[in-house]
Design a protein around this motif. Sequence first.
Motif, PDB file in Angstrom:
ATOM      1  N   LYS B  17      10.337  51.912  13.162  1.00 15.55           N
ATOM      2  CA  LYS B  17       9.855  53.045  12.365  1.00 15.55           C
ATOM      3  C   LYS B  17       9.229  52.454  11.102  1.00 15.55           C
ATOM      4  O   LYS B  17       9.934  51.959  10.233  1.00 15.55           O
ATOM      5  N   LEU B  28      11.537  50.181   8.953  1.00 15.86           N
ATOM      6  CA  LEU B  28      12.743  50.693   8.291  1.00 15.86           C
ATOM      7  C   LEU B  28      13.949  50.478   9.214  1.00 15.86           C
ATOM      8  O   LEU B  28      15.020  50.074   8.777  1.00 15.86           O
ATOM      9  N   GLY B  31      15.652  52.176  15.404  1.00 18.74           N
ATOM     10  CA  GLY B  31      16.447  53.192  16.095  1.00 18.74           C
ATOM     11  C   GLY B  31      17.642  53.570  15.248  1.00 18.74           C
ATOM     12  O   GLY B  31      17.688  54.650  14.683  1.00 18.74           O
ATOM     13  N   SER B  32      18.591  52.663  15.114  1.00 25.06           N
ATOM     14  CA  SER B  32      19.793  52.964  14.344  1.00 25.06           C
ATOM     15  C   SER B  32      20.035  51.910  13.272  1.00 25.06           C
ATOM     16  O   SER B  32      20.366  50.766  13.560  1.00 25.06           O
ATOM     17  N   GLN B  33      19.908  52.339  12.029  1.00 24.81           N
ATOM     18  CA  GLN B  33      20.191  51.446  10.895  1.00 24.81           C
ATOM     19  C   GLN B  33      21.646  50.987  10.907  1.00 24.81           C
ATOM     20  O   GLN B  33      21.946  49.844  10.570  1.00 24.81           O
ATOM     21  N   LEU B  34      22.552  51.888  11.290  1.00 24.57           N
ATOM     22  CA  LEU B  34      23.975  51.529  11.299  1.00 24.57           C
ATOM     23  C   LEU B  34      24.259  50.419  12.309  1.00 24.57           C
ATOM     24  O   LEU B  34      24.979  49.467  12.019  1.00 24.57           O
ATOM     25  N   GLU B  35      23.683  50.551  13.512  1.00 22.41           N
ATOM     26  CA  GLU B  35      23.920  49.522  14.533  1.00 22.41           C
ATOM     27  C   GLU B  35      23.348  48.183  14.076  1.00 22.41           C
ATOM     28  O   GLU B  35      23.940  47.120  14.304  1.00 22.41           O
ATOM     29  N   PHE B 314      26.006  54.225   1.264  1.00 20.67           N
ATOM     30  CA  PHE B 314      27.191  54.319   2.101  1.00 20.67           C
ATOM     31  C   PHE B 314      27.419  52.942   2.703  1.00 20.67           C
ATOM     32  O   PHE B 314      26.495  52.329   3.219  1.00 20.67           O
TER      33      PHE B 314
END
Lengths: 129, 361
Positions: B17, B28, B31-35, B314
């Motif tokens: 993204k 950025l 898909g998943s920033q957390l992963e 977070f």
Amino acid sequence: MSNLPAELKYTASHEWIRDEGDGTVTIGITDHAQELLGDLVYVELPDVGRELDAEEACAVVESVKAASDVYAPIAGEVVAVNEALSDSPEMINSDAYGDGWLIKMKVEDGALDDLIDVDAYQAVLDDEG
Amino acid sequence: MGNKTPLYDTHVAAGGKMVDFGGWDMPLNYGSQLEEHHVVRQDAGMFDVSHMTVVDVAGAEAKAFLRNLLANDIAKLTVSGKALYGCMLKADGGVIDDLITYYLDETHYRLVVNAATRDKDIAWIQAQAGRFDVTVTERPELAMIAIQGPNARAKVNGLLSPETAAAADALKVFFAAIDGEWFIARTGYTGEDGYEIILPDRDAVDFWNRLVAAGVRPCGLGARDTLRLEAGMNLYGSDMDEGTSPWSTGLAWTVAMDPADRDFIGRAALEAEKAAGVAMKRVGLVLEGKGVLRNHQRVVAEGVGEGEITSGGFSPTLGVGIALARVPKATGERCQVDVRGKLLDCRVVTPPFVRNGKSCL
């Protein structure tokens, strides 16, 4: 492409509304909204029993990226909130129209008449490009 | 359209993204920033940091020039490949940028500066260089990939020639090995072990793809930010800028006041500020309840005064809201943060929050 259930009503501010047929509605944020926000990590929900005006900020969803207000699409009384989101806000990412619902409200007859349908919401998304 | 790194098409093809960052189109997340965050804490992830600016400084007076330009003292560097982190200050002590300086030899140094501050950094460095016998050369033809995580170095070493792998494997923290045009540094911005590798643009896509094949996961700027925040590392433009000095931004450890006769830019202002008494300090905050801390939220230290969050977010590793904040010097072990009109209790801690995969709290 965002997932857009045809049976739901929508708002231009990316909430969805499901008419439960018993004078209550269920409200959440759209798949498009959760995609924009990214991974959700915190959700602040209103107290049950609170009377909301239409377009009143009633919840906050926070992702790793940003905090975003959620607005009551229509006036009514909060009759339930999704307590499970407190521990698992990521359910909004994985199932925006199902387990990721935010609140249930008791509303007046005909309250949903002014909300936009799936085609009009798709047009909103197309305009945002 | 912004500037593109040699890996732009690779990011887009991988579902990155893309967003604007300091004039560059950068991923950025994929898909998943957390992963992506967790994979760096637990295994190995990589970041395209080719937007960062590499500047080579060479000449008979290179050392004298950098000892004047930088608030840390590069005379500490005497071994090839050794790195030093520090700030470049204005005369009034404000931070122009933070950067890493690598020592190559007595007349050759390499600087790595931020992307968003590139133009003003280059202009400032060139202007100050005028008085010295040095050449300042920007190296836009070089790409940079950061590979970070407990398994990062082993996965990278497996892709290098046996000689280079041996040299890289032997690196101590904050040292670099040089192999032709490749520059392999044991540095990073995540609080994990790993490398930052500078390499020619033409090699970047091939090396990136080989890293993917070796099990290194591409990570975006989002994870880079949550990782560095957990590691308690400052971000230029958020935690310090030209309006703040190193004293109030947690960077005093990067300022070398000794030897007393080294006249670096900003020294007089720093001495004056210290003599007058520094009013603010940089601390870490941990939100006690649920929620997320955000940049610019107001910090209230009861009976002491007010401050501000400079980087909030977070913590995916700890599962709580954390922040870096600038607060009055007398702030104790507790404070409150104004989150949408509610004052929420926070614990005041000394960063980092997470280091090498483990909580520091």
